[in-house]
Scaffold this motif. Structure first.
Motif, PDB file in Angstrom:
ATOM      1  N   ARG A  63       0.864  -1.183   0.000  1.00 18.16           N
ATOM      2  CA  ARG A  63       0.000   0.000   0.000  1.00 18.16           C
ATOM      3  C   ARG A  63       0.897   1.229   0.000  1.00 18.16           C
ATOM      4  O   ARG A  63       1.918   1.265   0.663  1.00 18.16           O
ATOM      5  CB  ARG A  63      -0.892   0.026   1.241  1.00 18.16           C
ATOM      6  N   ARG A  64       0.490   2.238  -0.766  1.00 22.88           N
ATOM      7  CA  ARG A  64       1.262   3.487  -0.777  1.00 22.88           C
ATOM      8  C   ARG A  64       0.298   4.652  -0.894  1.00 22.88           C
ATOM      9  O   ARG A  64      -0.818   4.520  -1.402  1.00 22.88           O
ATOM     10  CB  ARG A  64       2.277   3.489  -1.907  1.00 22.88           C
ATOM     11  N   TYR A  65       0.742   5.796  -0.406  1.00 25.02           N
ATOM     12  CA  TYR A  65      -0.084   6.995  -0.435  1.00 25.02           C
ATOM     13  C   TYR A  65       0.281   7.817  -1.669  1.00 25.02           C
ATOM     14  O   TYR A  65       1.434   8.171  -1.880  1.00 25.02           O
ATOM     15  CB  TYR A  65       0.126   7.823   0.836  1.00 25.02           C
ATOM     16  N   ASP A  66      -0.701   8.131  -2.498  1.00 21.29           N
ATOM     17  CA  ASP A  66      -0.507   8.945  -3.698  1.00 21.29           C
ATOM     18  C   ASP A  66      -0.833  10.389  -3.322  1.00 21.29           C
ATOM     19  O   ASP A  66      -2.003  10.745  -3.113  1.00 21.29           O
ATOM     20  CB  ASP A  66      -1.424   8.453  -4.812  1.00 21.29           C
ATOM     21  N   THR A  73      -4.910   9.898  -1.820  1.00 14.51           N
ATOM     22  CA  THR A  73      -5.580   8.655  -1.468  1.00 14.51           C
ATOM     23  C   THR A  73      -4.562   7.513  -1.399  1.00 14.51           C
ATOM     24  O   THR A  73      -3.477   7.607  -1.950  1.00 14.51           O
ATOM     25  CB  THR A  73      -6.686   8.321  -2.498  1.00 14.51           C
ATOM     26  N   TRP A  74      -4.937   6.452  -0.713  1.00 16.53           N
ATOM     27  CA  TRP A  74      -4.110   5.258  -0.639  1.00 16.53           C
ATOM     28  C   TRP A  74      -4.352   4.405  -1.865  1.00 16.53           C
ATOM     29  O   TRP A  74      -5.494   4.254  -2.309  1.00 16.53           O
ATOM     30  CB  TRP A  74      -4.421   4.462   0.622  1.00 16.53           C
ATOM     31  N   ASP A  90      -3.424   0.609  -3.931  1.00 16.65           N
ATOM     32  CA  ASP A  90      -2.880  -0.745  -3.834  1.00 16.65           C
ATOM     33  C   ASP A  90      -1.764  -0.903  -4.844  1.00 16.65           C
ATOM     34  O   ASP A  90      -1.864  -0.447  -5.976  1.00 16.65           O
ATOM     35  CB  ASP A  90      -3.952  -1.789  -4.139  1.00 16.65           C
TER      36      ASP A  90
END
Length: 177
Positions: free
Chosen positions: A35-38, A43-44, A46
């Motif tokens: 998971r990473r934050y954009d 938003t998070w 996948d």
């Protein structure tokens, strides 16, 4: 080659098998998704999902089978092995983990722990079997509560005379770890 690894993810339906020798084996697959934050989208997102085949043996297999359900978020720690495979139409590599430790990921929910005394550790008469504070394998007697009865300097007579003035201290003796 075997390396130590810890993976957190969601599991498929755990399946318990018993060999002809009576050894319990728990098998399931675990999906671990990055998971990473954009920041641009705020938003998070996948990322890539990695799949691992997990095997646990004996008591760990039994405990895992009684504890886990399909979709549970779990942690798995153990030895990683990469196994190559080939069929007539394709070939690939599977990541397999021989589990040393299994547990729920408490970030996503709660669980209740029930200690298993197991056949290798029978309860003794002096050890309460229902105590949630029992230390496994410790030579222990009952927990002793004693009120300190000596006054300043260890004078017992002064302690009796000043009983109302002296604060009482509870001293508990517990089993060593």
């Amino acid at each position: 080659m075997s390396e130590s690894i810890t993976v957190v993810g969601n599991i498929t339906a755990p399946e318990l098998k018993v060999t002809a020798d009576g050894v319990e084996i728990l098998n399931f697959r675990i999906a671990s998704t990055e998971r990473r934050y954009d920041k641009a989208e705020e938003t998070w997102m996948d990322g890539v999902t990695s799949w691992y085949s997990v095997s646990a043996f004996r008591r760990l297999a039994d405990h895992g089978h009684r504890s886990f359900r399909k979709g549970d978020r779990v942690m798995v720690s153990g030895r990683l092995r990469m196994r190559s495979w080939e069929t007539p139409t394709k070939k690939g590599v599977t990541a397999e983990i021989d589990a040393d430790m299994l547990g729920h990921d408490l970030l996503w929910g709660t669980t209740t722990f029930h200690r298993d005394g197991g056949p290798s550790r029978p309860a003794s008469e002096s050890e309460p079997t229902d105590s949630p504070w029992a230390v496994p394998g410790a030579e222990s007697g009952p927990v002793v509560d004693e009120w300190e009865t000596t006054g300043p300097g260890g004078d017992e007579a002064a302690a009796v005379a000043d009983e109302e003035a002296q604060p009482r201290v509870l001293v508990a003796a517990a089993a060593p770890f």
